[in-house]
Design a protein around this motif. Structure first.
Motif, short mmCIF file in Angstrom:
data_model
loop_
_atom_site.label_atom_id
_atom_site.label_comp_id
_atom_site.label_asym_id
_atom_site.label_seq_id
_atom_site.Cartn_x
_atom_site.Cartn_y
_atom_site.Cartn_z
N TYR A 9 0.84 -1.19 0.00
CA TYR A 9 0.00 0.00 0.00
C TYR A 9 0.88 1.25 0.00
CZ TYR A 9 -3.89 -2.92 1.62
OH TYR A 9 -4.85 -3.88 1.73
N TYR A 62 0.50 5.37 1.03
CA TYR A 62 -0.25 6.48 1.59
C TYR A 62 0.66 7.71 1.56
CZ TYR A 62 -3.99 3.58 3.53
OH TYR A 62 -5.07 2.74 3.68
N GLN A 107 1.13 11.76 3.54
CA GLN A 107 0.71 12.64 4.61
C GLN A 107 1.25 14.03 4.31
OE1 GLN A 107 2.10 11.67 8.58
NE2 GLN A 107 0.32 12.65 9.51
N SER A 111 1.27 16.98 8.59
CA SER A 111 0.52 16.71 9.81
C SER A 111 -0.98 16.55 9.61
CB SER A 111 0.78 17.78 10.88
OG SER A 111 2.13 17.78 11.24
N GLN A 112 -1.44 16.48 8.36
CA GLN A 112 -2.84 16.10 8.13
C GLN A 112 -2.95 14.59 8.24
OE1 GLN A 112 -4.38 17.59 4.42
NE2 GLN A 112 -3.40 19.58 4.67
N GLY A 113 -4.17 14.07 8.23
CA GLY A 113 -4.34 12.63 8.25
C GLY A 113 -3.78 11.99 7.00
N PRO A 114 -3.15 10.82 7.11
CA PRO A 114 -2.65 10.13 5.92
C PRO A 114 -3.76 9.89 4.91
CG PRO A 114 -1.74 9.13 7.90
CD PRO A 114 -2.79 10.11 8.34
N TYR A 148 -4.87 7.66 1.46
CA TYR A 148 -4.61 6.48 0.64
C TYR A 148 -4.31 6.90 -0.80
CZ TYR A 148 -5.94 2.49 -2.33
OH TYR A 148 -5.99 1.51 -3.29
N TYR A 175 4.40 7.04 2.35
CA TYR A 175 4.64 5.80 3.09
C TYR A 175 4.33 4.59 2.22
CZ TYR A 175 4.40 8.76 7.27
OH TYR A 175 4.60 9.73 8.23
N LEU A 222 -1.96 -1.70 9.51
CA LEU A 222 -1.08 -0.91 8.64
C LEU A 222 0.11 -0.45 9.49
CD1 LEU A 222 -3.72 1.30 6.82
CD2 LEU A 222 -2.62 -0.76 5.96
N PHE A 244 3.23 1.78 9.64
CA PHE A 244 3.87 2.92 8.98
C PHE A 244 5.33 2.99 9.38
CE2 PHE A 244 0.36 5.36 7.11
CZ PHE A 244 -0.73 4.75 7.67
N GLY A 245 6.22 3.09 8.36
CA GLY A 245 7.63 3.34 8.63
C GLY A 245 7.87 4.83 8.68
N GLN A 246 9.11 5.24 8.35
CA GLN A 246 9.45 6.66 8.39
C GLN A 246 9.05 7.39 7.11
OE1 GLN A 246 10.50 8.23 11.19
NE2 GLN A 246 10.05 6.21 12.02
#
Lengths: 113, 109
Positions: B34, B36, B38, B41-44, B46, B87, B97, B99-101
């Protein structure tokens, strides 16, 4: 419009004062979850819920509670907030556990002093 | 859970294609990839997902290598509004899900 709504967007509180962050989705999704995001640590899952009355711990559940009494709502409860819970919080929902697109709320920036 | 590795940051000129790589060498046969993003600082949000075949939607294309050990997200004509953290995620146990860096993409005029 399909959305996940979190309230409040910003909150400053004092240590030990119970608070609730609400999350509501209008898409009839079964799966909902909470994440916190901290610099250098990324997004980490706190709790998730696969359906009404079904909740489970994520990676960082300590200090948090959740409930899922209705499909649309998934509140995050901090019974006794501490400064290390200062963070950016996101609620997310998707149709099912193994289904694809997750919708995220706009976030709640919490500061505990 | 399969881990993903992404470059920390990338730059792209406005109007050019942005190619964001991701390594997921431990992915298992039934795990999806997947993407995504961001924005500050908003919501991630898709973007796209895939299993084996290349995928395209109105936002991006996803190219997955035949051995499935890596993938590339392509934004065909990057705009300034595409500046974000991207991401790459392999869905973990229980549908989580992880999430990495991510990759911080800067689209420059």
């Amino acid at each position: 419009e399909a959305q996940v709504t979190q309230n409040p967007r910003y909150l400053i509180t004092v240590t030990g004062k119970k608070l609730t962050v609400t999350c509501s989705q209008n898409m009839n999704h079964e799966y909902m979850s909470w994440y916190r995001q901290d610099p250098g640590l990324g997004l980490r899952q706190i709790y998730y819920s696969m359906n009404v009355e079904v909740t489970d711990k994520g990676d960082v559940p300590e200090g948090y509670k959740v409930s899922r009494k209705e499909k649309r709502n998934f509140p995050l409860i901090l019974e006794s907030p501490s400064p290390n819970q200062t963070s950016l919080y996101f609620c997310a929902s998707r149709p099912g556990q193994f289904l694809t697109e997750a919708f995220f709320g706009q976030g709640t920036r919490l500061t505990v002093v | 859970d399969a881990k993903t590795t992404q470059p920390t940051s990338m730059d792209c000129a406005e109007g050019r294609a942005a190619n964001l790589p991701c390594n997921h060498s431990t992915i298992s046969g039934n795990e999806y990839v997947y993407w995504y993003r961001q924005i500050h600082s908003q919501g991630p949000q898709y973007i796209i997902h895939g299993l084996k075949n290349n995928e395209t939607n109105e936002m991006a294309s996803l190219i997955i290598t035949e051995d499935r050990k890596s993938s590339t997200l392509i934004l065909p004509h990057a705009t300034l509004r595409d500046t974000a953290v991207y991401y790459c995620i392999v869905r973990g146990q229980g549908g989580k899900l992880i999430f990495g860096q991510g990759t911080e993409l800067s689209v420059k005029p």
